[in-house]
Design an enzyme around this catalytic site. Structure first.
Site, PDB file in Angstrom:
ATOM      1  N   PHE A 132     -34.048-131.549 -29.645  1.00 33.68           N
ATOM      2  CA  PHE A 132     -33.444-132.715 -30.287  1.00 33.68           C
ATOM      3  C   PHE A 132     -32.721-132.224 -31.534  1.00 33.68           C
ATOM      4  CE2 PHE A 132     -32.914-136.552 -32.674  1.00 33.68           C
ATOM      5  CZ  PHE A 132     -32.589-137.463 -31.684  1.00 33.68           C
ATOM      6  N   ASP A 160     -26.512-135.832 -22.909  1.00 31.15           N
ATOM      7  CA  ASP A 160     -27.866-135.355 -22.602  1.00 31.15           C
ATOM      8  C   ASP A 160     -28.125-135.624 -21.116  1.00 31.15           C
ATOM      9  OD1 ASP A 160     -30.496-134.626 -22.675  1.00 31.15           O
ATOM     10  OD2 ASP A 160     -31.181-136.189 -24.020  1.00 31.15           O
ATOM     11  N   GLY A 178     -22.495-141.786 -33.364  1.00 30.83           N
ATOM     12  CA  GLY A 178     -22.643-140.333 -33.455  1.00 30.83           C
ATOM     13  C   GLY A 178     -21.356-139.536 -33.549  1.00 30.83           C
ATOM     14  N   LYS A 213     -25.782-130.932 -23.595  1.00 31.94           N
ATOM     15  CA  LYS A 213     -27.203-130.584 -23.420  1.00 31.94           C
ATOM     16  C   LYS A 213     -27.551-130.839 -21.961  1.00 31.94           C
ATOM     17  CE  LYS A 213     -30.446-133.048 -25.730  1.00 31.94           C
ATOM     18  NZ  LYS A 213     -31.256-133.475 -26.893  1.00 31.94           N
TER      19      LYS A 213
HETATM   20  P1  IMP Z   1     -27.591-139.579 -22.607  1.00 32.72           P
HETATM   21  O1  IMP Z   1     -27.422-140.936 -21.994  1.00 32.72           O
HETATM   22  O2  IMP Z   1     -28.989-139.019 -22.383  1.00 32.72           O
HETATM   23  O3  IMP Z   1     -26.534-138.593 -22.195  1.00 32.72           O
HETATM   24  O4  IMP Z   1     -27.556-139.768 -24.173  1.00 32.72           O
HETATM   25  C1  IMP Z   1     -26.415-139.751 -24.912  1.00 32.72           C
HETATM   26  C2  IMP Z   1     -26.671-140.309 -26.287  1.00 32.72           C
HETATM   27  O5  IMP Z   1     -28.006-140.039 -26.717  1.00 32.72           O
HETATM   28  C3  IMP Z   1     -25.783-139.613 -27.297  1.00 32.72           C
HETATM   29  O6  IMP Z   1     -24.572-140.291 -27.476  1.00 32.72           O
HETATM   30  C4  IMP Z   1     -26.620-139.607 -28.543  1.00 32.72           C
HETATM   31  O7  IMP Z   1     -26.405-140.777 -29.275  1.00 32.72           O
HETATM   32  C5  IMP Z   1     -28.042-139.583 -28.044  1.00 32.72           C
HETATM   33  N1  IMP Z   1     -28.635-138.232 -28.064  1.00 32.72           N
HETATM   34  C6  IMP Z   1     -28.933-137.446 -26.996  1.00 32.72           C
HETATM   35  N2  IMP Z   1     -29.488-136.278 -27.391  1.00 32.72           N
HETATM   36  C7  IMP Z   1     -29.525-136.338 -28.752  1.00 32.72           C
HETATM   37  C8  IMP Z   1     -29.980-135.406 -29.755  1.00 32.72           C
HETATM   38  O8  IMP Z   1     -30.450-134.286 -29.497  1.00 32.72           O
HETATM   39  N3  IMP Z   1     -29.840-135.822 -31.046  1.00 32.72           N
HETATM   40  C9  IMP Z   1     -29.326-137.039 -31.398  1.00 32.72           C
HETATM   41  N4  IMP Z   1     -28.899-137.928 -30.493  1.00 32.72           N
HETATM   42  C10 IMP Z   1     -28.986-137.568 -29.173  1.00 32.72           C
END
Ligand code: IMP
Length: 183
Positions: free
Chosen positions: A150, A101, A42, A129
């Site tokens: 998302f 996230d 990403g 987020k």
């Molecule tokens: P976390 O472990 O929930 O913080 O997720 C982090 C990873 O989830 C990021 O590096 C993204 O690859 C993916 N991710 C989280 N939210 C989104 C979104 O809204 N769109 C696309 N990828 C996301």
């Protein structure tokens, strides 16, 4: 029907903010060396734009991790698909991530990197987020606050597609239930 419900950040707004972040990082790392650790996939666009606005001596490495179940939320069970190539002991590390996230992915990565004893460790995330944050994380550089939606584009995918969109948009949720091959 469009995959993007609305545009959240235009290419112009992103470019301006990336430039500002670059200036901030340049001033903070003045007279130091830094290793940009990009988290694939990403962060690939963000990191390549950002580094061009950072005027310090820097090197690069990448990790690729997977924490998604294939849907629109991360599980926290992080799998390392590509590890660091460099010995990071005693180096100034800046993790460059696309979006935080619930924070479990970054929390895992921070712990993984800390045991390798870097001199310093900071985090730069394009999008923050916070709505579902499960762990306390200090994010040193944040591009934008992100609503509880998302999002896709500018490196961020939905089902591995749409990373090449030049803007960041909100996913049209009517697509969520569609099988990947009709998107
Ligand atoms: P976390 O472990 O929930 O913080 O997720 C982090 C990873 O989830 C990021 O590096 C993204 O690859 C993916 N991710 C989280 N939210 C989104 C979104 O809204 N769109 C696309 N990828 C996301």
């Amino acid at each position: 029907m469009n995959i993007v419900k609305s545009v959240l950040f235009s290419p112009e707004v992103i470019a301006q903010r990336v430039k500002e972040l670059g200036a901030e990082i340049t001033s903070d790392y003045k007279d130091k060396e830094v290793l940009f650790l990009g988290i694939l996939k990403g962060a690939f666009l963000f990191m390549s734009d950002l580094c061009r606005y950072v005027d310090v001596k820097m090197e690069f490495d990448f990790m690729e991790v997977s924490s998604y179940s294939g849907g629109t939320y991360s599980t926290g069970q992080v799998r390392i698909l590509k590890d660091i190539d460099t010995n990071i002991e005693d180096k100034n590390i800046l993790i460059v991530e696309d979006i935080v996230d619930n924070g479990l992915t970054l929390d895992y990565l921070v712990n993984y990197i800390k045991v390798r004893q870097p001199r310093s460790l900071k985090i730069c995330a394009l999008l923050d987020k916070r709505a579902h944050r499960k762990v306390l994380l200090k994010i040193d550089y944040i591009g934008f606050d992100c609503p509880d939606e998302f999002v896709l584009g500018y490196g961020l995918d939905y089902g591995e597609f749409y990373r090449n969109l030049p803007f960041i948009g909100v996913l049209n949720e009517e697509f969520i239930s569609y099988p990947k091959n009709v998107l």
